[in-house]
Write a protein that holds these residues in place. Structure first.
Motif, mmCIF file in Angstrom:
data_model
loop_
_atom_site.group_PDB
_atom_site.id
_atom_site.type_symbol
_atom_site.label_atom_id
_atom_site.label_comp_id
_atom_site.label_asym_id
_atom_site.label_seq_id
_atom_site.Cartn_x
_atom_site.Cartn_y
_atom_site.Cartn_z
ATOM 1 N N GLU A 39 45.629 -7.154 -39.537
ATOM 2 C CA GLU A 39 46.077 -7.210 -40.929
ATOM 3 C C GLU A 39 45.090 -8.015 -41.774
ATOM 4 O O GLU A 39 44.715 -7.592 -42.879
ATOM 5 N N LEU A 40 44.663 -9.156 -41.265
ATOM 6 C CA LEU A 40 43.689 -9.966 -42.002
ATOM 7 C C LEU A 40 42.360 -9.224 -42.130
ATOM 8 O O LEU A 40 41.717 -9.256 -43.181
ATOM 9 N N ARG A 41 41.976 -8.549 -41.060
ATOM 10 C CA ARG A 41 40.719 -7.792 -41.095
ATOM 11 C C ARG A 41 40.773 -6.712 -42.166
ATOM 12 O O ARG A 41 39.801 -6.498 -42.886
ATOM 13 N N SER A 42 41.903 -6.049 -42.293
ATOM 14 C CA SER A 42 42.022 -5.007 -43.316
ATOM 15 C C SER A 42 41.980 -5.593 -44.727
ATOM 16 O O SER A 42 41.608 -4.907 -45.676
ATOM 17 N N ARG A 43 42.311 -6.871 -44.860
ATOM 18 C CA ARG A 43 42.231 -7.561 -46.149
ATOM 19 C C ARG A 43 40.847 -8.149 -46.409
ATOM 20 O O ARG A 43 40.582 -8.666 -47.481
ATOM 21 N N GLY A 44 39.985 -8.142 -45.366
ATOM 22 C CA GLY A 44 38.603 -8.540 -45.562
ATOM 23 C C GLY A 44 38.222 -9.927 -45.106
ATOM 24 O O GLY A 44 37.036 -10.232 -45.016
ATOM 25 N N GLU A 45 39.209 -10.792 -44.808
ATOM 26 C CA GLU A 45 38.870 -12.122 -44.325
ATOM 27 C C GLU A 45 40.090 -12.818 -43.758
ATOM 28 O O GLU A 45 41.228 -12.448 -44.052
ATOM 29 N N GLY A 46 39.802 -13.838 -42.942
ATOM 30 C CA GLY A 46 40.895 -14.611 -42.378
ATOM 31 C C GLY A 46 40.389 -15.675 -41.433
ATOM 32 O O GLY A 46 39.189 -15.775 -41.150
ATOM 33 N N TYR A 47 41.333 -16.476 -40.959
ATOM 34 C CA TYR A 47 41.036 -17.567 -40.047
ATOM 35 C C TYR A 47 42.214 -17.709 -39.092
ATOM 36 O O TYR A 47 43.377 -17.685 -39.514
ATOM 37 N N LEU A 48 41.916 -17.831 -37.784
ATOM 38 C CA LEU A 48 42.943 -17.999 -36.761
ATOM 39 C C LEU A 48 42.551 -19.101 -35.791
ATOM 40 O O LEU A 48 41.366 -19.262 -35.480
ATOM 41 N N GLU A 49 43.542 -19.834 -35.307
ATOM 42 C CA GLU A 49 43.383 -20.816 -34.235
ATOM 43 C C GLU A 49 44.320 -20.387 -33.120
ATOM 44 O O GLU A 49 45.502 -20.175 -33.368
ATOM 45 N N VAL A 50 43.808 -20.286 -31.887
ATOM 46 C CA VAL A 50 44.598 -19.734 -30.787
ATOM 47 C C VAL A 50 44.458 -20.614 -29.546
ATOM 48 O O VAL A 50 43.357 -21.056 -29.214
ATOM 49 N N ARG A 51 45.587 -20.834 -28.875
ATOM 50 C CA ARG A 51 45.600 -21.535 -27.596
ATOM 51 C C ARG A 51 46.691 -20.924 -26.735
ATOM 52 O O ARG A 51 47.516 -20.137 -27.207
ATOM 53 N N MET A 52 46.695 -21.312 -25.480
ATOM 54 C CA MET A 52 47.725 -20.855 -24.562
ATOM 55 C C MET A 52 48.939 -21.779 -24.694
ATOM 56 O O MET A 52 48.798 -22.954 -25.023
ATOM 57 N N PRO A 53 50.148 -21.280 -24.445
ATOM 58 C CA PRO A 53 51.361 -22.071 -24.684
ATOM 59 C C PRO A 53 51.481 -23.336 -23.848
ATOM 60 O O PRO A 53 52.089 -24.302 -24.291
ATOM 61 N N ASP A 54 50.921 -23.359 -22.664
ATOM 62 C CA ASP A 54 51.132 -24.495 -21.765
ATOM 63 C C ASP A 54 50.030 -25.545 -21.833
ATOM 64 O O ASP A 54 50.008 -26.467 -21.024
ATOM 65 N N GLN A 55 49.113 -25.420 -22.794
ATOM 66 C CA GLN A 55 48.018 -26.385 -22.886
ATOM 67 C C GLN A 55 47.470 -26.443 -24.308
ATOM 68 O O GLN A 55 47.451 -25.449 -25.009
ATOM 69 N N ASP A 56 47.044 -27.627 -24.717
ATOM 70 C CA ASP A 56 46.462 -27.791 -26.041
ATOM 71 C C ASP A 56 45.019 -27.297 -26.098
ATOM 72 O O ASP A 56 44.526 -26.935 -27.159
ATOM 73 N N PHE A 57 44.342 -27.314 -24.948
ATOM 74 C CA PHE A 57 42.937 -26.908 -24.884
ATOM 75 C C PHE A 57 42.723 -26.043 -23.655
ATOM 76 O O PHE A 57 43.415 -26.232 -22.658
ATOM 77 N N PRO A 58 41.797 -25.134 -23.730
ATOM 78 C CA PRO A 58 40.885 -24.882 -24.840
ATOM 79 C C PRO A 58 41.597 -24.225 -26.023
ATOM 80 O O PRO A 58 42.648 -23.621 -25.862
ATOM 81 N N LEU A 59 41.000 -24.400 -27.167
ATOM 82 C CA LEU A 59 41.458 -23.813 -28.423
ATOM 83 C C LEU A 59 40.298 -22.998 -28.983
ATOM 84 O O LEU A 59 39.159 -23.480 -29.009
ATOM 85 N N LEU A 60 40.577 -21.774 -29.391
ATOM 86 C CA LEU A 60 39.543 -20.926 -29.972
ATOM 87 C C LEU A 60 39.884 -20.703 -31.437
ATOM 88 O O LEU A 60 41.055 -20.465 -31.777
ATOM 89 N N THR A 61 38.888 -20.812 -32.310
ATOM 90 C CA THR A 61 39.093 -20.501 -33.724
ATOM 91 C C THR A 61 38.149 -19.371 -34.110
ATOM 92 O O THR A 61 37.021 -19.294 -33.616
ATOM 93 N N VAL A 62 38.632 -18.508 -34.976
ATOM 94 C CA VAL A 62 37.831 -17.392 -35.482
ATOM 95 C C VAL A 62 38.007 -17.346 -36.991
ATOM 96 O O VAL A 62 39.121 -17.223 -37.490
ATOM 97 N N GLY A 63 36.894 -17.475 -37.702
ATOM 98 C CA GLY A 63 36.887 -17.299 -39.144
ATOM 99 C C GLY A 63 36.018 -16.091 -39.445
ATOM 100 O O GLY A 63 34.945 -15.938 -38.849
ATOM 101 N N PHE A 64 36.473 -15.221 -40.325
ATOM 102 C CA PHE A 64 35.677 -14.033 -40.617
ATOM 103 C C PHE A 64 35.827 -13.590 -42.063
ATOM 104 O O PHE A 64 36.843 -13.838 -42.718
ATOM 105 N N ARG A 65 34.765 -12.976 -42.547
ATOM 106 C CA ARG A 65 34.742 -12.393 -43.890
ATOM 107 C C ARG A 65 33.876 -11.142 -43.803
ATOM 108 O O ARG A 65 32.755 -11.198 -43.300
ATOM 109 N N GLY A 66 34.420 -10.043 -44.287
ATOM 110 C CA GLY A 66 33.689 -8.787 -44.219
ATOM 111 C C GLY A 66 33.439 -8.413 -42.766
ATOM 112 O O GLY A 66 34.342 -8.412 -41.947
ATOM 113 N N LYS A 67 32.181 -8.136 -42.450
ATOM 114 C CA LYS A 67 31.860 -7.721 -41.083
ATOM 115 C C LYS A 67 31.364 -8.856 -40.194
ATOM 116 O O LYS A 67 30.990 -8.636 -39.054
ATOM 117 N N TYR A 68 31.384 -10.098 -40.709
ATOM 118 C CA TYR A 68 30.847 -11.231 -39.965
ATOM 119 C C TYR A 68 31.924 -12.245 -39.591
ATOM 120 O O TYR A 68 32.860 -12.485 -40.350
#
Length: 129
Positions: A39-68
């Motif tokens: 949904e965010l990709r179809s809007r052209g940009e967004g930011y997400l932070e993701v982790r697994m439920p049983d641990q605080d780390f590792p945490l992955l973040t993805v920020g994107f705009r357009g095709k990058y």
């Protein structure tokens, strides 16, 4: 992405309604996370932070705009790393992507295509690595 229906994740991200980062974490299936990514990709940009439920780390973040996109990985509260880009942009060029609510400029060294970022996120959800 139906293979992710039984995998749970914890994430926070840009609200499609407001376009602003909403820091409250959501526990959902990975399929729901990827629906938000799409949904965010179809809007052209967004930011997400993701982790697994049983641990605080590792945490992955993805920020994107357009095709990058730019991907960060945190392994501890004081350990944040930028993942190397996928050569989708020359190393000496730059692009701005959202990090939470702020546009941040990154050089091509750390820029990936949004497709590559999505595959990286899928691998992270699948393996926690």
């Amino acid at each position: 992405m139906s293979s992710y229906a039984d995998v749970n994740v914890v994430w926070a991200g840009t609200s499609p309604a407001s376009g602003r980062f909403h820091p409250a974490e959501i526990k959902s299936t990975a399929a729901e996370l990827f629906d938000r990514f799409g949904e965010l990709r179809s809007r052209g940009e967004g930011y997400l932070e993701v982790r697994m439920p049983d641990q605080d780390f590792p945490l992955l973040t993805v920020g994107f705009r357009g095709k990058y996109a730019v991907i960060h990985r945190a392994d501890a509260p004081d350990s944040m790393s930028l993942l190397q880009g996928d050569n989708s942009m020359p190393f000496d060029e730059a692009v701005e992507v959202p990090v939470m609510d702020d546009p941040v400029e990154f050089t091509g060294d750390f820029v990936s295509s949004v497709d590559h970022a999505c595959r990286t996120l899928q691998e992270f959800v699948r393996t926690s690595e």
